[in-house]
Design an enzyme around this catalytic site. Sequence first.
Site, PDB file in Angstrom:
ATOM      1  CB  THR A   1     -79.428  27.721   7.954  1.00  0.00           C
ATOM      2  OG1 THR A   1     -78.211  27.514   7.241  1.00  0.00           O
ATOM      3  CG2 THR A   1     -79.115  28.047   9.402  1.00  0.00           C
TER       4      THR A   1
ATOM      5  CG  ASP B   1     -77.856  23.745   9.912  1.00  0.00           C
ATOM      6  OD1 ASP B   1     -76.801  23.084   9.828  1.00  0.00           O
ATOM      7  OD2 ASP B   1     -77.947  24.924   9.516  1.00  0.00           O
TER       8      ASP B   1
ATOM      9  CG  ASP C   1     -75.062  26.295   9.757  1.00  0.00           C
ATOM     10  OD1 ASP C   1     -75.185  25.679   8.687  1.00  0.00           O
ATOM     11  OD2 ASP C   1     -75.727  27.306  10.043  1.00  0.00           O
TER      12      ASP C   1
ATOM     13  CG  HIS D   1     -72.154  28.649   2.260  1.00  0.00           C
ATOM     14  ND1 HIS D   1     -72.890  28.013   1.286  1.00  0.00           N
ATOM     15  CD2 HIS D   1     -72.920  28.644   3.378  1.00  0.00           C
ATOM     16  CE1 HIS D   1     -74.055  27.646   1.790  1.00  0.00           C
ATOM     17  NE2 HIS D   1     -74.100  28.009   3.067  1.00  0.00           N
TER      18      HIS D   1
END
Length: 546
Positions: free
Chosen positions: A82, A338, A43, A297
Amino acid sequence: MKFALPAALALLAATPAAAQQAPAPAAAAPAMPPKLVVVISVDQFSADLFAEYRSQFREGFARLMSGAVFPSGYQSHAATETCPGHSTILTGARPARTGIIANDWTDFSAPREDKTVYCAEDESVPGSSSSKYTVSDKHLKVPTLGEWMKAADPESRVVSVAGKDRAAVMMGGHKVDELWWWDGKGFVSYAGRAEPAMVARVNAGITERIAEAQEPMELTPFCQARSRAVPVTPTLSVGDGRFARAAGDVRAFRASPEFDEAILALGAGLATDMKLGQGPHTDLLIVGASATDYVGHSLGTEGSEMCLQMAALDQALGKLFAVLDRTGVDYAVALTADHGGHDLPERNRDHAAPMAARVDPALAASALGKEIAAKLGIAGPTLVGSTAGDVYYDPKLTKAQRAAVEAEAIRRYSAHPQVQAVFTRAQIAATGAPKGPPETWTLLERARQSFDPARSGDLVVALKPRVTPIASPGPGYVATHGSFWDYDRRVPILFWRKGMTGFEQPLSVETVDIAPTLASLIHVPVPVQIDGRCLDLDSGPGSTCK
């Protein structure tokens, strides 16, 4: 690199002793389809991260780089989030076809007060909301590779494990033998499913690990060079962290290399316990490694934190492959992401990107909608949605009011210095199929590949490059993705199998090409219309695309 985890989470310890003693696969190029397909999504693993760290990879990534390397893969659509991204990887279809147009969308007909719908939920469940939901695959409109495999051979098994429910569901699809995701306390599945012994074992190990404090990880010289504190707010800085963690801090565990180690441990354990690939049928193991996204993040895509995460993930992938090697199974691997990611603007400005900025709070749909309502004399919010992406008109508006709101919204968005473009649903719907490689697509074409007429907004807003849609950063959320731009669209795509001839293809491909490529490799027909194409993994005179 010091990597301290208890035996319950160590990948090799999670493997039955008999499997550890099995011979490794032969080095000769295989003539038959592999017995196990392993698909890994990392991810927020952008093509930029891959390029930055590829010279440092020594273990799992190094093995993959000895196979077929496509450094310019594309999540070619505009909604680089995502859920949409994971929906492309094993369906061969872009979000316009999968129906997964965002992580969340607005459905004014939803049978509850909360009209926001999460991509991997069943909103019809009484008492649910978009934040307290029942996980479901109902919104995925197309079948996955695992479903193609089961249609061709019902005895094929599909196992999907991820750090996020939406990753496990969107890659696993509607017919899975095992599907497990992290819910904040441990790995869980759909209601009524029996918990395998391996899941219980890994969950127990995680509980034990979180209860212990984590000492700071050691910095290699390469990571030391990236360690520099960057102020984000008066009380928050990032960039020089080493993943020290207080006992019981679940949030810090999730945004650390420990999280991916646990996810990969569960994937390795289920593969060995279930003897995937060791029978007469081809099986599929899906792993969604989610920690890179949480690190990105929380701490950004640069700094010592991401450097440590990349090195640790390389090690963890190497352990996973060692487990699979010891089973003696002939397996093939595909790894991608993703979406990409964008670093925090405070550090981007130091990297010769003076245009990097945080979004103006006035661009939030709620704020802009109130201004429009006041100007037009209309009661209500007029606009519903987020700062960028899909924006919806209040369904209570009359036809005339909708027209007036649309005109005023377009005028205001278009005049704002942080907005690149604003498109109406009519403009997007009228846009034809894209032609040429994904890096040449217009913004409208990118938006069209994320558009579903039943779910998409009335307007779609594209911010300018380097504008981060986080107006007020805070702990756990300083940087993000989701834009139309290539730093969020470009991801690596890697294929590996024992004995294959390695090569690198620098031209752009798409993540929707992964599923048909793997289907061809295992001789499984594609039963539905898709957007992807088979990629030839044989650099010699033969071809993997039949």
